[in-house]
Design a protein around this motif. Structure first.
Motif, mmCIF file in Angstrom:
data_model
loop_
_atom_site.group_PDB
_atom_site.id
_atom_site.type_symbol
_atom_site.label_atom_id
_atom_site.label_comp_id
_atom_site.label_asym_id
_atom_site.label_seq_id
_atom_site.Cartn_x
_atom_site.Cartn_y
_atom_site.Cartn_z
ATOM 1 N N UNK A 1 -5.243 -12.977 5.476
ATOM 2 C CA UNK A 1 -3.974 -12.252 5.549
ATOM 3 C C UNK A 1 -3.430 -12.469 6.954
ATOM 4 N N UNK A 2 -2.491 -13.380 7.075
ATOM 5 C CA UNK A 2 -1.962 -13.776 8.383
ATOM 6 C C UNK A 2 -1.109 -12.673 8.992
ATOM 7 N N UNK A 3 -0.301 -12.035 8.172
ATOM 8 C CA UNK A 3 0.600 -10.983 8.672
ATOM 9 C C UNK A 3 0.693 -9.873 7.636
ATOM 10 N N UNK A 4 0.327 -8.677 8.043
ATOM 11 C CA UNK A 4 0.406 -7.538 7.146
ATOM 12 C C UNK A 4 1.839 -7.017 7.076
ATOM 13 N N UNK A 5 2.165 -6.420 5.949
ATOM 14 C CA UNK A 5 3.503 -5.868 5.759
ATOM 15 C C UNK A 5 3.633 -4.544 6.504
ATOM 16 N N UNK A 6 4.807 -4.291 7.020
ATOM 17 C CA UNK A 6 5.119 -3.028 7.678
ATOM 18 C C UNK A 6 6.303 -2.381 6.968
ATOM 19 N N UNK A 7 6.387 -1.054 7.008
ATOM 20 C CA UNK A 7 7.517 -0.380 6.340
ATOM 21 C C UNK A 7 8.852 -0.845 6.911
ATOM 22 N N UNK A 8 9.796 -1.235 6.077
ATOM 23 C CA UNK A 8 11.105 -1.698 6.568
ATOM 24 C C UNK A 8 11.895 -0.555 7.185
ATOM 25 N N UNK A 9 12.743 -0.915 8.146
ATOM 26 C CA UNK A 9 13.551 0.090 8.834
ATOM 27 C C UNK A 9 14.656 0.646 7.943
ATOM 28 N N UNK A 10 15.144 -0.159 7.018
ATOM 29 C CA UNK A 10 16.237 0.280 6.148
ATOM 30 C C UNK A 10 16.082 -0.308 4.755
ATOM 31 N N UNK A 11 16.834 0.194 3.811
ATOM 32 C CA UNK A 11 16.729 -0.305 2.435
ATOM 33 C C UNK A 11 17.288 -1.713 2.290
ATOM 34 N N UNK A 12 16.699 -2.455 1.363
ATOM 35 C CA UNK A 12 17.222 -3.785 1.055
ATOM 36 C C UNK A 12 18.479 -3.684 0.210
ATOM 37 N N UNK A 13 18.549 -2.643 -0.576
ATOM 38 C CA UNK A 13 19.747 -2.364 -1.366
ATOM 39 C C UNK A 13 19.748 -0.879 -1.707
ATOM 40 N N UNK A 14 20.914 -0.271 -1.895
ATOM 41 C CA UNK A 14 22.235 -0.892 -1.708
ATOM 42 C C UNK A 14 22.615 -0.965 -0.227
ATOM 43 N N UNK A 15 23.549 -1.839 0.077
ATOM 44 C CA UNK A 15 24.098 -1.960 1.421
ATOM 45 C C UNK A 15 25.563 -1.535 1.353
#
Length: 256
Positions: free
Chosen positions: A214-228
């Motif tokens: 696992x090269x890079x673990x996921x982190x919680x995104x700062x904002x939603x991907x949708x809707x924008x």
């Protein structure tokens, strides 16, 4: 008054005249589209996306490197990564994920929330998970990365076990032939030494080999991907303006 056969819109000033004459219609239609796009964006459920990066390596490359057995052709990096991306969404991986996370999510919902794609330049497999919660999206991406790592590592170690068992059989056979005659004993001794070295290497490889990382673990995104909301509002204003101008010219063309 223009003649009947004269073009209605012959110059730029004619177009400007129509826009000025029906400016309130244009503003009304455009505003309606903007309001509709904004309302649609604000009422949609938020979706968050998180991505983990995973590297897959074929253990056969390590076998060739240490000189165990015959040379085995390796798959091209892109093809190997494509096969690994397919592995991520297999049912056995999803079942592992379902057991790891605390959320009560059905298998079908889990499979539909995760996608895997191969990076064009890096050949790393990107595992993208989407969920209604930012932390859950990151947890899902990481859980899939870890589950895929475990499943593929078990598969690769099983291949090493098979190679080890084959070497052990050859060692037993070489030992059984070592006492037939002097010449045969010398040849068997040499072969036995080579086999024992290969066996030692493959046993060491089983301990240190990491087919999947696992090269890079996921982190919680700062904002939603949708809707924008901003993007949707801009698109709504552009589409609304187009329809508003069409409506203005349509109304003007019917005004005799």
């Amino acid at each position: 008054m223009q003649p009947d056969d004269a073009p209605r819109y012959a110059s730029l000033s004619d177009y400007v005249r129509v826009i000025r004459r029906h400016k309130w219609l244009i503003l009304l239609v455009t505003g309606a589209f903007v309001a509709g796009a904004l309302a649609y964006s604000l009422t949609r459920e938020k979706t968050y996306k998180a991505e983990a990066q995973v590297s897959f390596r074929d253990v056969l490359a390590d076998l060739n490197l240490i000189g165990v057995g015959d040379a085995i052709p390796e798959l091209p990096a892109q093809l190997r990564s494509a096969q690994s991306a397919d592995l991520v969404t297999r049912p056995e991986v999803t079942r592992k994920v379902q057991r790891r996370i605390d959320e009560d999510i059905l298998l079908d919902a889990l499979e539909g929330s995760v996608t895997a794609a191969v990076g064009v330049q890096t050949n790393l497999v990107g595992i993208t998970a989407q969920a209604a919660d930012a932390q859950l999206a990151a947890d899902l991406a990481n859980a899939y990365a870890e589950a895929a790592r475990d499943v593929e590592t078990d598969t690769q170690l099983a291949r090493l076990d098979t190679a080890e068992q084959a070497l052990l059989a050859e060692v037993d056979e070489a030992e059984s032939r070592s006492g037939n005659d002097v010449r045969g004993a010398a040849i068997s001794t040499i072969r036995l030494s080579v086999l024992e070295q290969s066996l030692s290497r493959i046993q060491t490889l089983k301990q240190v080999s990491e087919p999947v990382q696992v090269v890079e673990r996921a982190t919680p995104p700062a904002g939603p991907a949708s809707p924008k909301a901003v993007r949707d509002t801009i698109l709504g204003s552009v589409v609304g303006l187009v329809f508003a101008i069409l409506a203005a010219f349509g109304r003007d063309s019917l005004d005799r």
